[in-house]
Design a protein around this motif. Structure first.
Motif, PDB file in Angstrom:
ATOM      1  N   MET A  85     -23.034 -21.168 -26.101  1.00 36.34           N
ATOM      2  CA  MET A  85     -23.931 -20.389 -26.940  1.00 36.34           C
ATOM      3  C   MET A  85     -24.975 -21.262 -27.624  1.00 36.34           C
ATOM      4  SD  MET A  85     -22.740 -18.512 -30.380  1.00 36.34           S
ATOM      5  CE  MET A  85     -21.266 -18.017 -29.503  1.00 36.34           C
ATOM      6  N   LYS A  88     -27.926 -22.170 -25.693  1.00 35.72           N
ATOM      7  CA  LYS A  88     -28.834 -21.101 -25.269  1.00 35.72           C
ATOM      8  C   LYS A  88     -29.521 -20.372 -26.407  1.00 35.72           C
ATOM      9  CE  LYS A  88     -26.712 -20.356 -20.822  1.00 35.72           C
ATOM     10  NZ  LYS A  88     -25.924 -19.512 -19.932  1.00 35.72           N
ATOM     11  N   PRO A  90     -32.088 -19.101 -29.169  1.00 39.29           N
ATOM     12  CA  PRO A  90     -33.538 -19.063 -28.955  1.00 39.29           C
ATOM     13  C   PRO A  90     -34.363 -19.865 -29.961  1.00 39.29           C
ATOM     14  CG  PRO A  90     -32.809 -16.988 -29.919  1.00 39.29           C
ATOM     15  CD  PRO A  90     -31.580 -17.810 -29.693  1.00 39.29           C
ATOM     16  N   ASN A 110     -33.841 -13.811 -32.981  1.00 42.20           N
ATOM     17  CA  ASN A 110     -33.360 -12.431 -33.007  1.00 42.20           C
ATOM     18  C   ASN A 110     -32.005 -12.252 -32.346  1.00 42.20           C
ATOM     19  OD1 ASN A 110     -35.538 -11.248 -34.448  1.00 42.20           O
ATOM     20  ND2 ASN A 110     -36.798 -11.428 -32.605  1.00 42.20           N
ATOM     21  N   SER A 111     -31.244 -13.358 -32.239  1.00 37.24           N
ATOM     22  CA  SER A 111     -29.883 -13.280 -31.693  1.00 37.24           C
ATOM     23  C   SER A 111     -28.891 -13.260 -32.825  1.00 37.24           C
ATOM     24  CB  SER A 111     -29.551 -14.529 -30.870  1.00 37.24           C
ATOM     25  OG  SER A 111     -30.288 -14.573 -29.703  1.00 37.24           O
ATOM     26  N   GLU A 112     -27.865 -12.465 -32.683  1.00 41.17           N
ATOM     27  CA  GLU A 112     -26.772 -12.503 -33.657  1.00 41.17           C
ATOM     28  C   GLU A 112     -25.442 -12.412 -32.938  1.00 41.17           C
ATOM     29  OE1 GLU A 112     -27.184 -10.410 -37.461  1.00 41.17           O
ATOM     30  OE2 GLU A 112     -25.177  -9.603 -37.058  1.00 41.17           O
ATOM     31  N   PHE A 113     -24.634 -13.457 -33.108  1.00 41.23           N
ATOM     32  CA  PHE A 113     -23.301 -13.481 -32.518  1.00 41.23           C
ATOM     33  C   PHE A 113     -22.262 -13.270 -33.609  1.00 41.23           C
ATOM     34  CE2 PHE A 113     -25.718 -15.605 -29.349  1.00 41.23           C
ATOM     35  CZ  PHE A 113     -25.020 -15.525 -28.156  1.00 41.23           C
ATOM     36  N   ASN A 114     -21.247 -12.465 -33.340  1.00 39.18           N
ATOM     37  CA  ASN A 114     -20.089 -12.323 -34.217  1.00 39.18           C
ATOM     38  C   ASN A 114     -18.873 -12.841 -33.487  1.00 39.18           C
ATOM     39  OD1 ASN A 114     -20.241 -10.451 -36.847  1.00 39.18           O
ATOM     40  ND2 ASN A 114     -21.930 -10.014 -35.442  1.00 39.18           N
ATOM     41  N   LEU A 115     -18.312 -13.925 -33.977  1.00 38.86           N
ATOM     42  CA  LEU A 115     -17.132 -14.475 -33.314  1.00 38.86           C
ATOM     43  C   LEU A 115     -15.942 -14.379 -34.245  1.00 38.86           C
ATOM     44  CD1 LEU A 115     -18.329 -17.813 -31.675  1.00 38.86           C
ATOM     45  CD2 LEU A 115     -18.140 -15.550 -30.642  1.00 38.86           C
TER      46      LEU A 115
ATOM     47  N   LEU B 280     -22.736 -13.878 -22.530  1.00 38.09           N
ATOM     48  CA  LEU B 280     -21.840 -15.034 -22.685  1.00 38.09           C
ATOM     49  C   LEU B 280     -20.409 -14.602 -22.988  1.00 38.09           C
ATOM     50  CD1 LEU B 280     -23.730 -17.786 -24.713  1.00 38.09           C
ATOM     51  CD2 LEU B 280     -22.712 -17.996 -22.450  1.00 38.09           C
ATOM     52  N   VAL B 309     -12.789 -11.253 -28.674  1.00 40.74           N
ATOM     53  CA  VAL B 309     -13.562 -12.475 -28.815  1.00 40.74           C
ATOM     54  C   VAL B 309     -14.699 -12.338 -29.824  1.00 40.74           C
ATOM     55  CG1 VAL B 309     -14.682 -14.307 -27.498  1.00 40.74           C
ATOM     56  CG2 VAL B 309     -13.130 -12.745 -26.327  1.00 40.74           C
ATOM     57  N   LYS B 311     -18.764 -10.136 -30.736  1.00 37.97           N
ATOM     58  CA  LYS B 311     -19.866  -9.346 -30.183  1.00 37.97           C
ATOM     59  C   LYS B 311     -21.197 -10.073 -30.360  1.00 37.97           C
ATOM     60  CE  LYS B 311     -20.607  -6.594 -34.313  1.00 37.97           C
ATOM     61  NZ  LYS B 311     -20.582  -5.303 -34.977  1.00 37.97           N
ATOM     62  N   VAL B 313     -25.545  -9.320 -30.544  1.00 33.40           N
ATOM     63  CA  VAL B 313     -26.662  -8.377 -30.580  1.00 33.40           C
ATOM     64  C   VAL B 313     -27.953  -9.180 -30.444  1.00 33.40           C
ATOM     65  CG1 VAL B 313     -27.876  -6.620 -31.913  1.00 33.40           C
ATOM     66  CG2 VAL B 313     -25.384  -6.820 -32.086  1.00 33.40           C
TER      67      VAL B 313
END
Lengths: 378, 378
Positions: A85, A88, A90, A110-115, B280, B309, B311, B313
């Motif tokens: 992640m 990659k 932005p 403008n990416s948002e990951f929730n782990l 990913l 895992v 999410k 957006v």
């Protein structure tokens, strides 16, 4: 926990600690990367319990802000996802925030990951290493010493001690020795250490190879600390721990012949290429063995014969041939490994008969030595 | 048979014909490369019986001698050894001589190889292709057409016909179509051909990929000849034969929607990177599916949710969004494959509802089209 970080620095650190992370671990939390945020910066840790790597990203470097720390804290994130992640994302900056205990949000552009993270308190502690007796080696020398010896360790677990490289320190000198019992590589160098200190330890070859990959190519000094069962390498912002192998390393000094009957001096590259071609057909045979014969006029013949397939004859002109005539057979692979490990454009091969181990050294340099046992073909 | 050849030319030709040679053949002689020496030059042939490649090295080119032919003849040499060997020979020239029927001597500098060859008379004949109706395509266009369609062929042997690319020629136009029944790629182009000629054949995707690898990147015309069960590509000094797949290719024209309800125009690269990140986490789930939703203000949201895992957006700003609001799920892999195959910095995606196939095209270019079937996620 919440901070904003320059993506490049995060990517580099994650890549470094990933070298210690394996997916084949029996301790589930070790598939993760531990991230600890203090007032000074961010510390990442990866480990497979044999090797542990810690990388520190300072808040500032050269008066430039790298991390903007909003709130300290700690979390463990799945290494595989996290490393892919961050590469990659932005934007040039990344915000990482832990909400509701383990819920981790990573934002970039403008990416948002929730782990869903793991509890950092459950991550194993790194070994405690008392820094009693530090010695120092320049990074490039350390990398050369690893490259020139670790390829010769055994890949078989029948004698586990031989899968490591033997490091002996005595009289301000470091001796690195590796052998799989068919060949041996030795490299020595002066080190800065309290002259009374002496050590004799065995470091897993795999650990040394991983270490070599993450060290930069420069001549900055690396601090090395050895304890009873651990070795610690300290570079700038980087700690590399490896366990040591248990057991006694065989005494290899008697193996190395001190006199020779035939000495041949050759151009390293020409010799390497001739062995490579001569072994092309031999690779199909079961043993990858080539034969070396001294002929008249300083000609050295390298040949191989694989009855079903064909034969190869290579002739090279030696720079000098001294002593008895010789015909000897040996593994082409071992010879190529040895020649690739040596520095220098000219090398000397010293034989003591067709059935005795022989040694290869750069001319006028006895800090490095490669030894190969011949193969009996008659 | 005896000749002396410039090593570079030999290496290049051997490399080309090697593309057709496989070690997993039931016909032992096909593990070899056939070499035929005539008064005009040297012809090499490699084949796995599905694909055959013939490369000709002329005696002279641009008034320079490439091959010095001493005696004509023919031999088959083990491809694996021969190709490795020629790459490693020490001198710029190579002498090859067949002595005593099959005994082959290869000399270069001070290297001498003796190989046991096979009888060239036992090598299978290449297919006879009558050159009735040749058509021509520039090499670079042919390579683009292959790259933009062959990735979409089926990799499953349950419907063998779908492992090929359907080539239809009618009204001076070539249509290339590939589908694995979940997605479809179509590319068309004008070709130079007798306008009455029409063909409808299926070429193995694997053959086209191999062809693409050995063709140079230029715009020279390639001659193409199609027969009942073979296709022949003729480039300079190179013949590439492939068998055709037997059976009827499904009629795909009805699959492609002719009208749309939602049209979205996006920056190709930005869209591709957002899909890549969104997928990913989805890759760990069983299906690698992402969801696309149109929001207000020309915002397009790409998201995925893998419960164990986490999410992701992603929001991207479309260049335009026209028509109905939409939520649709599809394979991230298929979308990335399609976007990589398209040329152009901006693409249009045309949807006809969440359950219907949708198409992706560069704006203002209908010579290429990618179609994807959505995934039902509710």
């Amino acid at each position: 926990m919440r901070f904003i970080i320059q993506r490049d620095h995060l990517v580099q650190s994650v890549q470094d600690v990933m070298k210690a992370v394996t997916s084949r671990t029996t301790i589930p939390i070790l598939t993760g990367i531990k991230m600890v945020v203090s007032d000074e910066g961010v510390t990442l840790t990866g480990s497979d319990s044999d090797v542990s790597i810690e990388s520190f990203i300072p808040k500032e470097e050269d008066d430039k802000e790298i991390v903007d720390i909003k709130q300290t804290g700690a979390i463990v994130l799945q290494a595989k996802f996290f490393s892919e992640m961050v590469k990659k994302l932005p934007s040039d900056t990344v915000e990482i925030e832990v909400q509701n205990h383990l819920q981790t949000v990573i934002r970039s552009g403008n990416s948002e990951f929730n782990l869903i993270g793991l509890d950092a308190d459950e991550y194993p502690h790194l070994p405690q290493v008392e820094e009693e007796n530090i010695f120092k080696i320049p990074t490039d020398l350390l990398k050369a010493m690893i490259r020139q010896t670790s390829f010769a360790v055994s890949t078989s677990e029948t004698r586990p001690i031989l899968t490591g490289v033997n490091w002996k320190i005595e009289n301000n000198e470091l001796n690195c020795i590796a052998t799989d019992s068919h060949r041996l590589a030795l490299r020595k160098a002066k080190v800065e250490i309290d002259s009374a200190a002496h050590y004799n330890v065995v470091i897993p070859g795999k650990s040394l190879n991983e270490l070599s990959k993450i060290l930069a190519d420069n001549n900055e000094l690396i601090d090395i600390v050895i304890t009873e069962n651990q070795i610690l390498f300290k570079a700038k912002h980087l700690l590399f721990f490896s366990r040591l192998l248990e057991g006694n390393y065989p005494d290899t000094s008697r193996l190395i012949p001190t006199e020779s009957k035939t000495d041949v001096v050759l151009q390293t590259k020409e010799f390497l290429q001739a062995i490579d071609r001569a072994s092309l057909l031999a690779r199909e045979g079961r043993n990858n063995v080539v034969k070396l014969s001294t002929l008249e006029d300083k000609i050295v013949e390298i040949s191989s014969n694989t009855p079903e397939v064909g034969k190869v004859v290579e002739e090279i002109k030696a720079l000098s041939v001294e002593g008895e005539e010789l015909k000897i057979s040996f593994s082409a692979k071992y010879m190529m490994d040895a020649l690739k490990a040596l520095e220098g454009t000219e090398i000397k091969v010293s034989f003591t008969g067709a059935m005795r181990p022989f040694i290869i050294q750069p001319i006028n340099d006895d800090s490095i030595l490669q030894l190969i046992l011949p193969v009996r073909t008659y």
